[in-house]
Write an enzyme that holds these catalytic residues in place. Structure first.
Site, PDB file in Angstrom:
ATOM      1  N   ASP A  41       0.835  -1.200   0.000  1.00  0.00           N
ATOM      2  CA  ASP A  41       0.000   0.000   0.000  1.00  0.00           C
ATOM      3  C   ASP A  41       0.880   1.265   0.000  1.00  0.00           C
ATOM      4  O   ASP A  41       1.702   1.452   0.912  1.00  0.00           O
ATOM      5  CB  ASP A  41      -0.875  -0.060   1.259  1.00  0.00           C
ATOM      6  CG  ASP A  41      -1.679   1.202   1.481  1.00  0.00           C
ATOM      7  OD1 ASP A  41      -1.792   2.006   0.552  1.00  0.00           O
ATOM      8  OD2 ASP A  41      -2.202   1.371   2.596  1.00  0.00           O
ATOM      9  N   ASP A  56      -7.913   4.669  -9.011  1.00  0.00           N
ATOM     10  CA  ASP A  56      -9.300   4.182  -9.065  1.00  0.00           C
ATOM     11  C   ASP A  56     -10.240   5.335  -8.724  1.00  0.00           C
ATOM     12  O   ASP A  56     -10.097   5.944  -7.661  1.00  0.00           O
ATOM     13  CB  ASP A  56      -9.480   3.035  -8.059  1.00  0.00           C
ATOM     14  CG  ASP A  56      -8.559   1.866  -8.373  1.00  0.00           C
ATOM     15  OD1 ASP A  56      -8.634   1.339  -9.490  1.00  0.00           O
ATOM     16  OD2 ASP A  56      -7.733   1.497  -7.504  1.00  0.00           O
TER      17      ASP A  56
HETATM   18  C1  LIG Z   1      -7.067   2.455 -12.275  1.00  0.00           C
HETATM   19  S1  LIG Z   1      -5.502   1.660 -12.082  1.00  0.00           S
HETATM   20  C2  LIG Z   1      -4.388   2.701 -12.979  1.00  0.00           C
HETATM   21  C3  LIG Z   1      -3.108   2.030 -13.354  1.00  0.00           C
HETATM   22  C4  LIG Z   1      -2.084   2.889 -14.115  1.00  0.00           C
HETATM   23  N1  LIG Z   1      -1.641   4.028 -13.338  1.00  0.00           N
HETATM   24  C5  LIG Z   1      -2.636   3.344 -15.448  1.00  0.00           C
HETATM   25  O1  LIG Z   1      -2.919   4.538 -15.618  1.00  0.00           O
HETATM   26  O2  LIG Z   1      -2.802   2.491 -16.346  1.00  0.00           O
HETATM   27  C6  LIG Z   1      -5.121   2.003 -10.398  1.00  0.00           C
HETATM   28  C7  LIG Z   1      -3.986   1.137  -9.850  1.00  0.00           C
HETATM   29  O3  LIG Z   1      -3.644   1.557  -8.541  1.00  0.00           O
HETATM   30  C8  LIG Z   1      -3.370   0.430  -7.740  1.00  0.00           C
HETATM   31  N2  LIG Z   1      -3.585   0.831  -6.335  1.00  0.00           N
HETATM   32  C9  LIG Z   1      -4.765   1.171  -5.764  1.00  0.00           C
HETATM   33  N3  LIG Z   1      -4.583   1.533  -4.483  1.00  0.00           N
HETATM   34  C10 LIG Z   1      -3.245   1.434  -4.235  1.00  0.00           C
HETATM   35  C11 LIG Z   1      -2.439   1.676  -3.085  1.00  0.00           C
HETATM   36  N4  LIG Z   1      -2.979   2.089  -1.934  1.00  0.00           N
HETATM   37  N5  LIG Z   1      -1.112   1.458  -3.186  1.00  0.00           N
HETATM   38  C12 LIG Z   1      -0.558   1.034  -4.353  1.00  0.00           C
HETATM   39  N6  LIG Z   1      -1.273   0.787  -5.477  1.00  0.00           N
HETATM   40  C13 LIG Z   1      -2.601   0.987  -5.412  1.00  0.00           C
HETATM   41  C14 LIG Z   1      -4.323  -0.629  -8.250  1.00  0.00           C
HETATM   42  O4  LIG Z   1      -3.894  -1.948  -7.952  1.00  0.00           O
HETATM   43  C15 LIG Z   1      -4.327  -0.346  -9.750  1.00  0.00           C
HETATM   44  O5  LIG Z   1      -3.354  -1.083 -10.452  1.00  0.00           O
END
Ligand SMILES: C[S@@+](CC[C@H](N)C(=O)[O-])C[C@H]1O[C@@H](n2cnc3c(N)ncnc32)[C@H](O)[C@@H]1O
Length: 215
Positions: free
Chosen positions: A98, A121
């Site tokens: 995280d 997200d």
């Molecule tokens: C909507 S995707 C976007 C991925 C990438 N940045 C793109 O634009 O293609 C959001 C990503 O954030 C990751 N994520 C969500 N919360 C997170 C956190 N607290 N720490 C690390 N990664 C996180 C999810 O697993 C996901 O792969």
């Protein structure tokens, strides 16, 4: 909050072989970044790098920067590791954890020159807004880890989340909008279009880039 999802055989192999080399285990205490990278250099953190397209592109075009990627999704980490190995990007380190806890505990205050949050997200539904990563705890963690003059770069293809981000950032005196108060920036040329962004374009969404510096 490590998510496994579905990993391919190549990704599983990459995770086993390459994570010991290009990964950093999560630590509850601040780590020595120069020791982790084997050199002292400006350091950038990309939060939620997905499959790592932007991370790899940034690393290829910025060999003088130490680049940390934080992601919880195992298949994305496996995918990125394959690219790191084939492009010999020895100045990238991935952390499967995280990002909030990484910034709060593992990174020393003022240790980062840039934080990138690209297409987090969006949690569209109002009752899910509290799950959005851009909240006061996030801004505290970014303000803590960024150097004075360091950059926070956020992007989203969900217009209402863009407004949400602007509202929170404009209220926070620790950050200064490089585009002028309340304004979004054009996509910086160096930032490649991400997978989620392409999906947003197909759905007719407009993209908001926000560039703030740490005062
Ligand atoms: C909507 S995707 C976007 C991925 C990438 N940045 C793109 O634009 O293609 C959001 C990503 O954030 C990751 N994520 C969500 N919360 C997170 C956190 N607290 N720490 C690390 N990664 C996180 C999810 O697993 C996901 O792969």
């Amino acid at each position: 909050m490590v998510r496994n999802g579905r990993t391919t055989a190549a990704q599983t192999d990459a995770l086993e072989r390459l994570l010991p080399r290009f990964g950093l285990p999560y630590s509850d205490d601040p780590i020595d970044l120069a020791a982790s990278f084997g050199r002292q250099a400006p350091t950038w953190l990309e939060i939620g790098f997905g499959n790592g397209d932007v991370l790899l592109n940034m690393a290829s075009t910025h060999p003088d920067v130490n680049i940390i990627g934080a992601e919880v999704h195992e298949s994305g980490i496996g995918h990125a590791l394959i690219g790191i190995e084939s492009n010999e990007l020895s100045h990238v380190r991935l952390i499967q954890h995280d990002a909030m806890e990484i910034m709060e505990n593992m990174l020393a205050p003022g240790s980062l020159d840039k934080v990138l949050l690209l297409f987090p997200d969006p949690w569209h539904k109002k009752r899910h807004h509290k799950r959005r990563i851009v909240q006061s705890d996030f801004l505290n963690a970014v303000a803590r880890t960024l150097k004075t003059g360091g950059m926070l770069h956020c992007a989203t293809d969900w217009a209402e989340y863009g407004e949400w981000m602007i509202e929170k950032l404009e209220q926070d005196e620790r950050f200064s909008n490089t585009a002028g108060a309340g304004l979004a920036s054009a996509r910086p040329q160096w930032r490649p279009v991400t997978r989620f962004e392409r999906r947003g374009h197909r759905l007719g969404h407009s993209v908001t880039d926000l560039l703030y510096t740490r005062r």
